[in-house]
Every structure is written in structure tokens, then in C-alpha cells.
Design an enzyme around this catalytic site. Structure first.
Site, PDB file in Angstrom:
ATOM      1  N   CYS A 277      40.826 -27.067  43.640  1.00 58.62           N
ATOM      2  CA  CYS A 277      42.248 -27.104  44.033  1.00 58.62           C
ATOM      3  C   CYS A 277      42.328 -27.774  45.254  1.00 58.62           C
ATOM      4  CB  CYS A 277      42.853 -25.850  43.882  1.00 58.62           C
ATOM      5  SG  CYS A 277      44.794 -26.111  43.747  1.00 58.62           S
TER       6      CYS A 277
ATOM      7  N   GLU B   8      37.699 -19.220  39.295  1.00 59.58           N
ATOM      8  CA  GLU B   8      37.477 -17.576  39.781  1.00 59.58           C
ATOM      9  C   GLU B   8      38.402 -16.799  39.124  1.00 59.58           C
ATOM     10  OE1 GLU B   8      38.778 -19.869  41.363  1.00 59.58           O
ATOM     11  OE2 GLU B   8      40.347 -19.308  42.741  1.00 59.58           O
TER      12      GLU B   8
ATOM     13  N   LYS C  15      34.169  -3.862  45.996  1.00 63.23           N
ATOM     14  CA  LYS C  15      33.998  -2.340  45.140  1.00 63.23           C
ATOM     15  C   LYS C  15      33.178  -2.380  44.013  1.00 63.23           C
ATOM     16  CE  LYS C  15      36.657   1.428  45.070  1.00 63.23           C
ATOM     17  NZ  LYS C  15      37.465   2.071  46.267  1.00 63.23           N
TER      18      LYS C  15
ATOM     19  N   HIS D 238      41.128 -23.284  38.640  1.00 68.47           N
ATOM     20  CA  HIS D 238      40.519 -22.108  39.140  1.00 68.47           C
ATOM     21  C   HIS D 238      39.414 -21.388  38.365  1.00 68.47           C
ATOM     22  CE1 HIS D 238      43.195 -22.014  42.833  1.00 68.47           C
ATOM     23  NE2 HIS D 238      43.980 -22.534  42.010  1.00 68.47           N
TER      24      HIS D 238
END
Ligand code: XMP
Length: 519
Positions: free
Chosen positions: A81, A168, A366, A166
Site C-alpha cells: 500500500c 496481512e 501473544k 493488504h
């Protein structure tokens, strides 16, 4: 040293996700601000660069630029992007300013066979304003979409790529594989960032930091403090002493599990402190949510301080700080968030009580913390525990917090979660790859009494609200569409098995406008 991919952050909301996706392929990646000093990046000897998206337009004064060292490094680059536009601009192509953003799903058609993209059309998530107008020298068009003639571009000889969409985000299903192809195949990075490697490295780092000195830890039953403590124990054994403050605000059986896990199972020197009466006394008569939080936080600090003194205050303190808490960001709102959190973590201790911090989870997301916890043999339900607020059941026991009401809440909550779990609807580990079951589910005890009948008797008792939500990030959430038969069974069990409760309601609001917790 691990093969490292450096992600330069141009301020997109999803920059951290890029780093997580790369790490999911067991390739180490670090997210750094685009204008970080070059020595920091060069010390990592990156095998490749990813340039994130961002809110700017490349021709704006002061707009972020691709640093010269990136182009001089001779390693592959992937621009996403804004990163694609900045790369185009830096290499002599041109970018067209646009007043309208393209936002949402789109279909991309690959134009020629190339190392990154699939052979046939695939769905992506677009979110961009400006678009490429002319390609830099050496680049070719790799793919197009209805609205973006340059949906993907590449200079295959240099291993430079740019994508307008994107990869991701979950809405680009092929995105994770695309990132794998970039980091593993184009950059040649080793997939050696495994839980075992993380443990070995952390152990060495902790040993080097701590030497033969003593370390103190406070475990709460939460994922981060548990994994951090287990890691430090693996590294320094009995030099570690752990304190567990039982404040009476944990869920059913949790205090016993903490003691059992650390003391019996892992052999940690654990000192449980039964502070239930202390906390109950401090909370007596308090109904205001923020006041509850403040009292609980302060009480914990005072008890911890007392325990630290009793244990002749070891010089080191374990903190479960994780990567998202410390990652430096180009986005001002996130930089601010970091400051608040840090302050919150170390604040509150008296000035003469100074610790050096041991933060073994500082570089971990996490998911990685959980994988390490499993590899350290912590119980599955501790490692995959759903988020639980620091102030515990106090903020789910609306109105006054006292032992009787807490016990009532604990029982109702245990029944709810047990039934969800039996029905396979309590989302834990199986969450990967889509939503199944609720991401967070709990009971709330309401400060409301209502009339009921039990046999021939009229009752006047409290009500329990059940809350179960589906969410990816806890920032927005929807209420879980639980089967009616299941809700009926849970309500029936709660009213029959929990004394003092004669009514159960189900919360059907989403966030926003509601929040997940009730206080
Ligand atoms: P809300 O209620 O704001 O919650 O939608 C979002 C997520 O944050 C958790 N939460 C807390 N966690 N201390 C915590 O450590 C708190 O005071 C607190 N309040 C909310 C909540 O459980 C949910 O996962």
C-alpha cells in the site's frame, strides 16, 4: 542470530499484523519506525524489508520516505500500500494522488507467473487512497484489479515487489502464503523462530542478565505472568521466588490451579498469600467501578511490597511485558498507548523499592507467548485462557463486592463456561483460521432483585446476566448466537444450582455501543 525481516512502519493500523504474519512462518521479524536510526536496522542484518501501509500521500511535505540504506542493502523489498507508493516514488516511478479511498474487498487477477502471487484470481482487502501511475525502471505489472491497474508490481531480478492490497489481514486469505513466499523464498530467511529456539535463547539471555542473583515474580494466573515466570524458572531454578496474591476475585478453582501448577508441577518456590479478607475489607461498601479498580490495584501493590520485603527483596523482578506493549510505533496514538501501559506496569511501588526488570516476553506476540507456554508444559487452560480483567470478578459483581455475592457469581460463571465448553463453543486453541465459539464468555451478577416462584414459594433474589462475544481483537465484538437449547439448559442449571439467583438474562448487545465487560 536469527535471519531477520525488518518491517518499517509507515503508520498503518495493521503494521503489527505484518510482523505477526511473518512470525507465523517462524521467521523472526521486527517492526521499527520508518525513521529509526539506520544503525539499529543494520545491526539486525535484515534478509529483507517490508514497507508497511500508512495514512500519508507520498507528495505531501514531510511524508515518510524509504530510507536510502534500504535501497542500498541489496536484499528483497516488499512494499504494501503506502509502502508500495513510497518505493515507487523512491525509485523514480510516479504516484497519482486520489481524493477517494478504495476500501473493502476486491478481486485481483495475476497477469504473469511470478514468485509471490497465485496463478489465478484471488480475493484481497484494499484500503488505499493514492495509486501508482507509472512504474519505476525495471518493474513490471504483476496483477490488476477492477479499480487498480497496478494491484501488484515487481522487479523480479532485484526481488522488489509492491502490492496495493493488504496481505496481512484475514480478508486476504492468500496473504499469509504470499508473505511466506516473500520471506522464505524471495529473501531466503530460515524458519528457525520456533518455541524451542525462543526458549533456549531466552534462557541464555536471562542467565546472562541475572547471574547468580535472586529474582522475584508475581503470578496472577494470567497467561503472560505465568509464561514469564516459567521461563525464568527454567533459566535460574531456585534463584526465583514467586508470590501469588489470592485476592478472592479469581474464578472457580483458579487459585488452586496456580498453586498446583507452579509449586507441584513446575517445582517453583511459590509463596501463596491469602489476602481475601484484606481485599474484602477494602472493597466493603464500594460500588463505583473505577473506585473498585483503584482499590484493588493499590491493595495489590501494598501486599506485594510487604512480601518483597519479607523475601529480602531480590534485586530482579519478572515482568510479563509483551512485544505489542513495547513496539515503537510511527502512529502517535499507539506511541501514547505504550507510555500509559509502561507507567501502569511499574507505577505504584514506593521509591526506595527499585527492581531491575527481567522481561523475557519483550519480543513475543501473544500467540508466541502461548506456544512457548505449551512448550514449557504449562496447562492448556492456563496458556489458552480467555482474557480476564486485572480487577477480576470485582468488575463482574455489579454493586457491592462481598464474599457471598462473589461465590454466587463464581458458581454461575463456572456453570456457564462448563456448558459452553461441553458444547465446543468456548473458543480457546481452535480459534486459528476463523471464529468458532465465543472469544470471551462470562457471567455477571446484577445488583437487582426480582420476584420468582420456586415450588410454592415466592422468591426475591438476584439476577445473573450471561455475556458471550465473538471478536478478533476485542476492540469491536458481536454477541455470540448461542443455541436456544443451550441457553435454556444453562439458565435452568444456574437457577437450580446457585442459591440466591432466580433469574438469568442473556446480553444481546454488540460493542460498540456496549462494551464487553459491564463495568
Ligand atoms: P471492554 O469491556 O472495554 O473490554 O469492551 C475489552 C477487553 O478488555 C478487558 N478489560 C480489562 N482488562 N483490566 C484488564 O486487565 C481491566 O480493568 C479491564 N477492563 C476490561 C475485557 O475483559 C475485554 O477482554
Amino acid at each position: 542470530m536469527h535471519d531477520t525481516i525488518v518491517i518499517l512502519d509507515f503508520g498503518s493500523q495493521t503494521s503489527q499484523l505484518i510482523a505477526r504474519r511473518v512470525r507465523e512462518h517462524q521467521v523472526y521479524s521486527e517492526l521499527l519506525p520508518w525513521n529509526v536510526v539506520s544503525e539499529r536496522v543494520q545491526a539486525l542484518r535484515p534478509k529483507g524489508f517490508i514497507l508497511s501501509g500508512g495514512p500519508n500521500s507520498v507528495y505531501e511535505p514531510g511524508a515518510p520516505r524509504v530510507p536510502a540504506y534500504v535501497l542500498e542493502a541489496g536484499v528483497p523489498i516488499l512494499g504494501i500500500c503506502y509502502g508500495m507508493q513510497a518505493l515507487t516514488h523512491a525509485l523514480g516511478g510516479s504516484v497519482a494522488a486520489s481524493t477517494e479511498r478504495e476500501y473493502g474487498p476486491a478481486t485481483v487477477n495475476p497477469l504473469i507467473s511470478n514468485p509471490l502471487l497465485p496463478e489465478s484470481e484471488f480475493s484481497v482487502w484494499m484500503s488505499h487512497g493514492d495509486r501508482i501511475e507509472t512504474l519505476p525502471d525495471g518493474f513490471i505489472r504483476l496483477a490488476e484489479s477492477d479499480n487498480s491497474p497496478f494491484a501488484a508490481m515487481g522487479d523480479l531480478s532485484r526481488g522488489y515487489f509492491g502490492v496495493q492490497f493488504h496481505p496481512e489481514v484475514h480478508h486476504t486469505p492468500f496473504g499469509s502464503e504470499m508473505l511466506r513466499r516473500f520471506v522464505v523464498e524471495a529473501c531466503g530467511a530460515q524458519s528457525d523462530w520456533t518455541p524451542e529456539a525462543i526458549i533456549d535463547e531466552s534462557v541464555a539471555r536471562i542467565q546472562a542478565q541475572v547471574g547468580n542473583q535472586r529474582v522475584l515474580s508475581a503470578v496472577s494466573g494470567g497467561v503472560d505472568s505465568s509464561v514469564a515466570t516459567a521461563l525464568v524458572h527454567r533459566a535460574v531454578g531456585d534463584q526465583l521466588v514467586a508470590v501469588f496474591v489470592d485476592n478472592g476475585l479469581l474464578r472457580k478453582n483458579e487459585p488452586e490451579q496456580v498453586v498446583e501448577t507452579f509449586r507441584e508441577h513446575l517445582g517453583v518456590q511459590l509463596f501463596p498469600v491469602n489476602a481475601v479478607e484484606d481485599f474484602m475489607a477494602a472493597l466493603a461498601g464500594v460500588t463505583e467501578p473505577e473506585q473498585k479498580r483503584k482499590i484493588i490495584g493499590e491493595k495489590f501493590i501494598r501486599i506485594f511490597e510487604e512480601q518483597a520485603r519479607r523475601l529480602e527483596q531480590p534485586p530482579f523482578l519478572v515482568q510479563g511485558t509483551i512485544y505489542p506493549d513495547v513496539v515503537e510505533s510511527s502512529a502517535p496514538d499507539r506511541a501514547q498507548a505504550h507510555k500509559i501501559k509502561t507507567h501502569h506496569n511499574v507505577g505504584g511501588l514506593p521509591e526506595d523499592m527499585v527492581f531491575d526488570l527481567v522481561e523475557p516476553l519483550r519480543y513475543l506476540f501473544k500467540d508466541e507467548v502461548r506456544a512457548v507456554g505449551e512448550a514449557l508444559d504449562l496447562p492448556t487452560n492456563m496458556v489458552w485462557r480467555q482474557p480476564f480483567p486485572g480487577p477480576g470478578l470485582a468488575v463482574r459483581c455489579l454493586g457491592e463486592v462481598n464474599w457471598d455475592r462473589l461465590e454466587r457469581l463464581r458458581e454461575a460463571d463456572a456453570i456457564f463456561r462448563e456448558e459452553l465448553s461441553l458444547a465446543g463453543l468456548l473458543r480457546m486453541k481452535q480459534s486459528k483460521g476463523g471464529i468458532s465459539g465465543s472469544a470471551q464468555a462470562f457471567a455477571v451478577l446484577l445488583p437487582v432483585r426480582s420476584v420468582g416462584v420456586m415450588g410454592d414459594l415466592r422468591t426475591y433474589q438476584e439476577a445473573v446476566a450471561l455475556r458471550a462475544v465473538t471478536t478478533e481483537d476485542f476492540m469491536t465484538a458481536d454477541w455470540a448466537r448461542l443455541p436456544h437449547e443451550l441457553l435454556a439448559r444453562i439458565a435452568n442449571r444456574i437457577v437450580n444450582e446457585v442459591s440466591g439467583v432466580n433469574r438469568v438474562v442473556y446480553d444481546i448487545t454488540s460493542k460498540p455501543p456496549s462494551t464487553i465487560e459491564w463495568e
